[in-house]
Design an enzyme around this catalytic site. Sequence first.
Site, PDB file in Angstrom:
ATOM      1  CD1 TRP A 102      -2.144  -2.244   1.704  1.00 44.44           C
ATOM      2  CD2 TRP A 102      -3.012  -1.151  -0.037  1.00 44.44           C
ATOM      3  NE1 TRP A 102      -3.166  -3.007   1.201  1.00 44.44           N
ATOM      4  CE2 TRP A 102      -3.712  -2.357   0.135  1.00 44.44           C
ATOM      5  CE3 TRP A 102      -3.377  -0.290  -1.074  1.00 44.44           C
ATOM      6  CZ2 TRP A 102      -4.772  -2.726  -0.703  1.00 44.44           C
ATOM      7  CZ3 TRP A 102      -4.433  -0.660  -1.913  1.00 44.44           C
ATOM      8  CH2 TRP A 102      -5.114  -1.867  -1.717  1.00 44.44           C
ATOM      9  CG  ASP A 172      -3.466   3.862   4.389  1.00 47.44           C
ATOM     10  OD1 ASP A 172      -4.500   3.623   5.062  1.00 47.44           O
ATOM     11  OD2 ASP A 172      -3.225   3.306   3.301  1.00 47.44           O
ATOM     12  CE  LYS A 196      -8.152  -2.575   4.705  1.00 50.46           C
ATOM     13  NZ  LYS A 196      -8.212  -3.845   3.988  1.00 50.46           N
TER      14      LYS A 196
END
Length: 360
Positions: A102, A172, A196
């Site tokens: 990511w 993030d 999530k």
Amino acid sequence: MNRVYNFSAGPSMLPLQVLEKAQKELVNYNNSGMSVMELSHRSGWFTDIITEAEQLLRELMGIPDNYKVLFLQGGASQQFAAIPMNLFGENKKADFVHTGSWSKKAIKEAEKFGDIRVIASSDDKNFTYIPAINKEIVDPEAAYVHITTNNTIEGTAFHEIPDTGSVPLVADMSSNILSEEIDVTKFGLIYAGAQKNIGPAGLTVVIIREDLIGKAEDNCPTMLNFATHSESGSMYNTPPTFAIYMAKLVFEWIKELGGLKEMEKMNREKADILYRCIEESNLFTSPVEKGSRSIMNIPFVTPSKELDALFVKEAKEAGLETLKGHRSVGGMRASIYNAMPVEGVQALVEFMKEFEQKHQ
């Protein structure tokens, strides 16, 4: 009703109590005669929902008054572009910490808008650890330093928030937001996809210090400009109304459990159970260095790809869903987010022990 234990990395399982409350209110929310999915986002009903959602999140995370909470769309991936477009300013420079898949995507996107420098990386050991960071390696002229606090694919996490001095820290936090207590004031900006630990896919949360808003250049698209959403209370256009409603229910659930202190205690207990099983096993191993292990995403492997595939197949038959590791790393991965009950982890551990007895 036969529900499985869903170990998916996202979209992930939601608390059963939340789903049941949403089910109860699905066709008639608060005696409106309408579903939340049908409510006007300008209605009093939805205004109450989004206001309460923000208040609950502020309370849970201890978000100070000089931070804005934005409910956006586009996922964390859209923020890979929105953040540099909003924060770069004149210097157009930023420092990144590269810890996996990511951060790689975030770096690639940010490079379209300015000069990106990777100040630390764990690429040398296949992203199996979190590199050390201190403010001495940070460019004082950088607009921000970017980290990924929890690496969903690789199973690593920051256990200490780095000190970046006067340079704002951007994180993030998609896969570990609300999983443990954090000091929001250590960050200039936090962003997270909801799918999530917050709610269903479709919602993205941005928590941003007010002094970082208003720096976007004139050519920044209106929908990517943080000022647009800050000034309109996240309702410049139609927001993801049902996802925000579901997030509010999740925030209520966390608060009822005792907040993030209790949530963290539960999450560490679950992770300890699974890591202990892996450590004591002669069949399963963890590829991640101990000091960098995530409590949200736990990868593990057997000695062969064939045995990995058999484990995933038999686990699914036993009601343990989505344990296959990411295609880029293979093996298995158990994502044990907030909504995963300890019973689910215990069921996984029992299955692992039985599997090992059959196949060692």
